[in-house]
Design an enzyme around this catalytic site. Sequence first.
Site, short mmCIF file in Angstrom:
data_model
loop_
_atom_site.label_atom_id
_atom_site.label_comp_id
_atom_site.label_asym_id
_atom_site.label_seq_id
_atom_site.Cartn_x
_atom_site.Cartn_y
_atom_site.Cartn_z
N ASP A 97 -8.64 -6.80 -0.97
CA ASP A 97 -8.45 -7.33 -2.32
C ASP A 97 -8.77 -8.82 -2.45
OD1 ASP A 97 -7.50 -4.85 -3.22
OD2 ASP A 97 -5.41 -5.37 -2.78
N GLY A 120 2.29 -4.59 -4.76
CA GLY A 120 1.11 -3.85 -5.21
C GLY A 120 0.28 -4.64 -6.20
N MET A 121 0.44 -5.99 -6.21
CA MET A 121 -0.34 -6.83 -7.13
C MET A 121 -1.16 -7.88 -6.38
SD MET A 121 2.19 -7.22 -10.39
CE MET A 121 0.85 -7.64 -11.51
N PRO A 142 4.70 -10.95 -7.48
CA PRO A 142 5.72 -10.23 -6.71
C PRO A 142 5.29 -10.00 -5.26
CG PRO A 142 5.28 -9.12 -8.79
CD PRO A 142 4.32 -10.27 -8.71
N LYS A 161 -3.75 -9.20 -9.13
CA LYS A 161 -4.65 -8.16 -9.66
C LYS A 161 -3.82 -6.93 -10.03
CE LYS A 161 -4.34 -5.12 -6.14
NZ LYS A 161 -3.85 -3.77 -6.22
N GLY A 195 -0.36 -11.51 -1.55
CA GLY A 195 -0.84 -12.06 -0.27
C GLY A 195 -2.33 -12.31 -0.30
N SER A 196 -3.07 -11.43 -0.96
CA SER A 196 -4.52 -11.61 -1.07
C SER A 196 -4.84 -12.83 -1.94
CB SER A 196 -5.15 -10.36 -1.69
OG SER A 196 -4.88 -9.24 -0.89
O1 C5P Z 1 -7.52 -4.59 3.41
P1 C5P Z 1 -6.05 -4.74 3.54
O2 C5P Z 1 -5.67 -5.57 4.73
O3 C5P Z 1 -5.38 -5.21 2.30
O4 C5P Z 1 -5.49 -3.27 3.81
C1 C5P Z 1 -4.20 -3.05 4.29
C2 C5P Z 1 -4.10 -1.62 4.75
O5 C5P Z 1 -4.15 -0.74 3.61
C3 C5P Z 1 -5.21 -1.15 5.66
O6 C5P Z 1 -4.92 -1.44 6.99
C4 C5P Z 1 -5.22 0.35 5.39
O7 C5P Z 1 -4.19 1.01 6.10
C5 C5P Z 1 -4.88 0.44 3.93
N1 C5P Z 1 -6.10 0.49 3.09
C6 C5P Z 1 -6.84 1.66 3.08
N2 C5P Z 1 -7.99 1.72 2.34
C7 C5P Z 1 -8.38 0.67 1.60
C8 C5P Z 1 -7.63 -0.53 1.58
C9 C5P Z 1 -6.48 -0.58 2.34
O8 C5P Z 1 -6.48 2.65 3.74
N3 C5P Z 1 -9.50 0.77 0.89
#
Ligand code: C5P
Length: 318
Positions: A148, A110-111, A106, A21, A114-115
């Site tokens: 994501d 930032g893309m 990558p 994404k 992992g998600s």
């Molecule tokens: O949801 P995800 O596991 O990808 O998020 C990783 C980290 O990124 C979260 O633990 C949080 O620190 C940060 N994050 C956030 N606000 C979001 C999404 C992610 O602060 N809306």
Amino acid sequence: MPRDASTPAGVRAVTAVAPAKINLHLGVGDLRADGFHDLLTVYRAVDLWEEVTVSFADRDEVTVSGPGAPHVPTDRSNLAARAVDLLREEAGSDARIAIRMVKGVPVAGGMAGGSADAAAALLATDRLLGLGLGRAALEERAARLGSDVPFCLRGGTALGTGRGETLATLLRARTEQHLVVALADGGLSTPVVFAELDRLRAERTDLPRAGGTESLVEALAGDDPLMVADLLTNDLQPAALSLMPALRRTLRAGEEAGALHGMVSGSGPTCLFFCSDREHAISVAAEVSAHGVAREVRITRGPVGGARLLTPQQTTEQ
Ligand code: C5P
């Protein structure tokens, strides 16, 4: 070999793919009590794919290949493994499952690589274990795994709210985009970038904040890539640049190469350069590459669809 009673006969391995994404608009609100930030984002799926195969095996294992593979964890903290564990528990299955991933997105860039692994793993495991969860149920499981992950399942172009997990597909957002993806040396951790933004905002009250998405959504329904490019925005960019100042040179190289717009992708450090068509993207990519400011440069396009099953391998074994 153990097999769940509801497993479709003969299916022993299932492969699914899920896309990367980008965020065409990434507005970050304040830090919430649960540690996340409220987001207003426009997601777009682009033509870089993660491939995940799940198969019945003698023991649980995770293997990863492709660029950046050595940086991907192979224990149960891996997001694809967490997806498999979630659905296996739900199925009440004690089957051992091997997970094989081929990285096309990558790592820590930032893309949402992992998600995308998690999204593909959910779809493939649902099929392998014969759970038959529909798309909506899978998206609900996806949201438990990461902000994501639901979007990587759904694909296309969508408005994301909440912490990014609440989606509304933007059906009219059809303007095709060609872009250059410039990979940086090393990765940036998403929580660290969000925390850096909080720090910068506490220090400086003049840090710009993204506004609404109405103009962008309107532009995406048209066919003018320049109009779209002028409306792209990422609140996380100042934080990524603060943590990795060398990215400024990368962004400058893309602008000098004539890109319509350059910006950091999500939490970075990958930089994106939006172009008017594929030929333009090829010329920008060549120039950015010649500047030596990126570890690797790729060309891609969007939007593309979401996670998809590739035909499961059938065997005669029951
Ligand atoms: O949801 P995800 O596991 O990808 O998020 C990783 C980290 O990124 C979260 O633990 C949080 O620190 C940060 N994050 C956030 N606000 C979001 C999404 C992610 O602060 N809306």
